[in-house]
Design a protein around this motif. Structure first.
Motif, PDB file in Angstrom:
ATOM      1  N   LEU A 168       0.825  -1.212   0.000  1.00 33.92           N
ATOM      2  CA  LEU A 168       0.000   0.000   0.000  1.00 33.92           C
ATOM      3  C   LEU A 168       0.859   1.261   0.000  1.00 33.92           C
ATOM      4  N   SER A 169       2.185   1.081   0.071  1.00 34.65           N
ATOM      5  CA  SER A 169       3.049   2.255   0.198  1.00 34.65           C
ATOM      6  C   SER A 169       4.294   2.168  -0.675  1.00 34.65           C
ATOM      7  N   LEU A 170       4.258   1.421  -1.773  1.00 38.47           N
ATOM      8  CA  LEU A 170       5.450   1.335  -2.629  1.00 38.47           C
ATOM      9  C   LEU A 170       5.759   2.732  -3.173  1.00 38.47           C
ATOM     10  N   THR A 171       7.049   3.031  -3.309  1.00 40.34           N
ATOM     11  CA  THR A 171       7.407   4.388  -3.743  1.00 40.34           C
ATOM     12  C   THR A 171       7.569   4.492  -5.255  1.00 40.34           C
ATOM     13  N   SER A 172       7.584   3.343  -5.935  1.00 38.65           N
ATOM     14  CA  SER A 172       7.593   3.380  -7.408  1.00 38.65           C
ATOM     15  C   SER A 172       6.813   2.172  -7.905  1.00 38.65           C
ATOM     16  N   VAL A 173       6.426   2.238  -9.178  1.00 41.42           N
ATOM     17  CA  VAL A 173       5.631   1.140  -9.741  1.00 41.42           C
ATOM     18  C   VAL A 173       6.586   0.013 -10.126  1.00 41.42           C
ATOM     19  N   PRO A 174       6.439  -1.179  -9.516  1.00 42.73           N
ATOM     20  CA  PRO A 174       7.340  -2.275  -9.886  1.00 42.73           C
ATOM     21  C   PRO A 174       7.105  -2.677 -11.343  1.00 42.73           C
ATOM     22  N   GLY A 190      -3.036  -6.484  -6.472  1.00 42.89           N
ATOM     23  CA  GLY A 190      -2.513  -6.800  -7.809  1.00 42.89           C
ATOM     24  C   GLY A 190      -3.160  -5.886  -8.842  1.00 42.89           C
ATOM     25  N   SER A 191      -4.473  -5.636  -8.694  1.00 37.00           N
ATOM     26  CA  SER A 191      -5.187  -4.747  -9.628  1.00 37.00           C
ATOM     27  C   SER A 191      -4.644  -3.324  -9.561  1.00 37.00           C
ATOM     28  N   VAL A 192      -4.389  -2.855  -8.341  1.00 37.78           N
ATOM     29  CA  VAL A 192      -3.859  -1.485  -8.191  1.00 37.78           C
ATOM     30  C   VAL A 192      -2.599  -1.329  -9.027  1.00 37.78           C
ATOM     31  N   TRP A 193      -1.627  -2.243  -8.799  1.00 35.03           N
ATOM     32  CA  TRP A 193      -0.318  -2.066  -9.447  1.00 35.03           C
ATOM     33  C   TRP A 193      -0.375  -2.432 -10.927  1.00 35.03           C
ATOM     34  N   ARG A 195      -2.917  -1.728 -12.885  1.00 35.97           N
ATOM     35  CA  ARG A 195      -3.442  -0.526 -13.552  1.00 35.97           C
ATOM     36  C   ARG A 195      -2.407   0.582 -13.628  1.00 35.97           C
ATOM     37  N   LEU A 196      -1.494   0.611 -12.650  1.00 36.49           N
ATOM     38  CA  LEU A 196      -0.474   1.668 -12.646  1.00 36.49           C
ATOM     39  C   LEU A 196       0.724   1.292 -13.508  1.00 36.49           C
ATOM     40  N   GLY A 197       0.717   0.069 -14.069  1.00 33.32           N
ATOM     41  CA  GLY A 197       1.757  -0.264 -15.054  1.00 33.32           C
ATOM     42  C   GLY A 197       2.562  -1.524 -14.799  1.00 33.32           C
ATOM     43  N   SER A 198       2.360  -2.209 -13.683  1.00 27.39           N
ATOM     44  CA  SER A 198       3.152  -3.424 -13.418  1.00 27.39           C
ATOM     45  C   SER A 198       2.676  -4.595 -14.275  1.00 27.39           C
ATOM     46  N   GLU A 199       3.625  -5.474 -14.581  1.00 21.95           N
ATOM     47  CA  GLU A 199       3.234  -6.804 -15.110  1.00 21.95           C
ATOM     48  C   GLU A 199       2.969  -7.645 -13.869  1.00 21.95           C
ATOM     49  N   VAL A 200       1.789  -8.240 -13.777  1.00 18.91           N
ATOM     50  CA  VAL A 200       1.437  -8.958 -12.543  1.00 18.91           C
ATOM     51  C   VAL A 200       1.256 -10.462 -12.800  1.00 18.91           C
ATOM     52  N   THR A 201       2.032 -11.258 -12.065  1.00 12.56           N
ATOM     53  CA  THR A 201       1.855 -12.712 -12.096  1.00 12.56           C
ATOM     54  C   THR A 201       1.351 -13.136 -10.726  1.00 12.56           C
ATOM     55  N   VAL A 202       0.323 -13.980 -10.711  1.00  9.65           N
ATOM     56  CA  VAL A 202      -0.231 -14.447  -9.440  1.00  9.65           C
ATOM     57  C   VAL A 202       0.004 -15.951  -9.319  1.00  9.65           C
ATOM     58  N   VAL A 203       0.665 -16.340  -8.235  1.00  4.86           N
ATOM     59  CA  VAL A 203       0.895 -17.756  -7.958  1.00  4.86           C
ATOM     60  C   VAL A 203      -0.081 -18.190  -6.874  1.00  4.86           C
TER      61      VAL A 203
END
Ligand code: FAD
Ligand code: NAI
Length: 467
Positions: A168-174, A190-193, A195-203
């Motif tokens: 909830l407090s990352l300082t940059s988009v991974p 996962g949805s937050v990041w 939408r902000l530009g991360s590639e998200v993989t869920v295990v």
């Protein structure tokens, strides 16, 4: 300042602060202790509220990037992450201050400190400055909540390997985010990041996302998220993680065992559940019984095995939800005050605040089958709802389950826009023991998303009209 109260509540989250407020309303003297420094618990500080603030902001960002053009709006959109985080912090601050205001209004003493029950009726509070304050009370309510469940062999540093709090407090988009656990936190954050530009993989360890939710809805949910760009590795477990060149190398293998592989990422979010939190509370000294999962054992009146000690919220059994904690708090306070407090556990709604949202209440189809209950289904897709078309949000459907004989509504699942708000109508209907026909024959405004609920209810008796 009095040191003796009718009730001392330990924990200032939705369970604790609502109990204290209700006790104050009922004319009992109450104190609420929380160690965090600001009241509101997990929910207001590092849970429901900051996550919903970021879900809202990131959804608007994504919408501006992808949907505005379709609506004939030309805009150049740029992310200002520090400003987005500042807005989240501002909301949290306002709401936690709001709890302090409500305490004053209801004559509750809010105490910042860590409570430890030393004997029946006695509690020692270690204050922020290290001093202790000894209090006595006729009753204690334990509302100490829950904490992040650890992933064996993995140490959370809240920077690269984060729990929900760090996420909830990352300082940059991974660039690459690996989420462990396809549950509520994993899919919301996962949805937050994403939408902000991360590639998200869920295990995910199990073979489906959001275990426990109606299977048909869960499958539709996974399909929609995959369309949004999520990558899922189901039936998979994380077996190790290594820090490497500013990134992480995460080893995974099939849940049932098998060949290992490595996923590289910048940040890993561990979201595999939460566990009841009662550390340092002195429960063993006074003899309060915990179950195998460390939860405080209570009866239906929230009484532990020790007279005068009660428990509500995440630290006892049941879904770990803020509104469940709140309802238990109200019931517990009322019971202590000699009133007839009660929670209807058959009607506790649950919402995943992704886009689309997923909301459920009551029984799902698998549960009804397992119980041998004969049921009928009414379903309606948002593609056929006029309002959903106008807002370009047609993914999903409403599914209502009703008793085959009596038509009483037994459960509902909604995947779609505003599913959480839509579910309130069904929850209220169920609370009143309504039939699907009651919903179907209630006039619903046009054009609204609520009409999808009505059309699904009509479907139970086979007379859906708008499809
Ligand atoms: P908590 O809110 O955990 O509060 C317990 C408090 O007790 C804490 O502040 C803790 O510091 C304090 N405490 C513990 N021990 C002591 C002690 N010895 N002395 C003094 N103080 C102590 N639920 C929803 O319904 N909707 C949501 O959208 C939602 N989103 C969430 C998002 C995230 C990221 C997370 C982590 C959770 C979310 N939840 C949500 C769950 C919700 O936050 C919890 O169910 C709810 O906060 C439980 O309330 P509680 O009062 O039982 O415990
Ligand atoms: P969760 O129980 O929702 O999901 C955890 C997921 O992790 C499950 O799918 C589980 O199968 C999986 N898992 C467990 N061990 C694993 C492993 N070793 N490897 C891979 N996957 C594994 O828990 P989550 O998401 O951490 O949330 C905790 C609680 O917080 C929830 O129970 C929920 O009640 C509450 N919450 C509620 C929200 C809401 O109401 N919108 C939002 C966020 C949290």
């Amino acid at each position: 300042m009095a040191d003796s109260f009718d009730v001392v509540v330990i924990g200032g989250g939705p369970g604790g602060y609502n109990a204290a407020i209700r006790l104050g309303q009922l004319g009992l003297t109450a104190a609420c202790i929380d160690s965090r420094g600001s009241f509101g618990g997990t929910c207001l500080n590092v849970g429901c509220i900051p996550s919903k603030a970021l879900l809202h902001a990131s959804e608007r960002f994504h919408e501006a990037q992808t949907d505005f053009a379709k609506l004939g709006i030309k805009a150049k959109v740029e992310l200002d992450l520090p400003a987005m985080m500042a807005q989240k912090t501002k909301v949290v601050g306002e709401l936690t201050k709001g709890v302090e205001f409500l305490f004053k209004k209801n004559k509750v003493e809010g105490i910042v400190g860590t409570g430890c029950i030393t004997a029946p009726g006695k509690i020692s509070v270690t204050l922020a400055d290290g001093k202790t304050r000894e209090l006595t009370a006729k009753h204690f309510i334990i509302a100490t909540g829950s904490d992040v469940a650890p992933l064996p062999g993995v140490t959370v540093d809240e920077k690269q390997i984060v729990s929900s709090t760090g996420a909830l407090s990352l300082t940059s988009v991974p660039k690459k985010l690996l989420v462990v656990g396809a549950g509520v936190i994993g899919l919301e954050l996962g949805s937050v990041w994403k939408r902000l530009g991360s590639e998200v993989t869920v295990v995910e360890f199990l073979d489906r996302v959001t275990p426990g939710i109606d299977l048909e809805v869960s499958k539709a949910f996974q399909r929609i998220l995959t369309k949004q760009g999520f990558t899922f590795q189901l039936s998979t477990k994380v077996t190790g993680v290594e820090k490497k060149n500013n990134g992480l190398a995460v080893t995974v293998e099939p849940a049932a065992g098998g060949e290992k592989s490595v996923i590289e990422c910048d940040v890993m979010l561990v979201a595999i559940g939460r566990i009841a939190y009662t550390a340092g509370l002195g429960l063993d000294a006074v003899g309060v019984t915990l179950d195998k999962r460390g939860r405080v054992v209570t009866d239906h009146h929230y009484r532990t095995n020790v007279p005068g000690i009660y428990a509500v919220g995440d630290c006892r059994e049941g879904p770990m939800l803020a509104h469940k904690a709140e309802d238990e708090a109200v019931a517990c306070a009322e019971l202590i005050a000699g009133k007839a407090g009660h929670v209807n556990y058959d009607v506790i709604p649950s919402v995943v605040y992704t886009f689309p949202e997923v909301a459920t209440v009551g029984k799902n189809e698998e549960e009804l089958k397992a119980a041998g209950t004969l049921y009928k289904i009414g379903k309606f897709p948002f593609t056929a709802n006029a309002r959903a078309k106008t807002i370009m949000a047609t993914d999903g459907f409403v599914k209502i389950l009703a008793d085959a004989k009596t038509d009483k509504v037994l459960g509902c699942a909604i995947i779609g826009p505003e599913a959480g708000n839509l579910m309130a109508e069904v929850a209220l209907a169920m609370e009143f023991g309504a039939s699907s026909e009651d919903i179907a024959r209630t006039c619903h405004s046009h054009p609204t998303l609520t009409e999808a609920v009505r059309q699904a209810a009509m479907g139970v008796e086979g007379w859906t009209m708008q499809m």
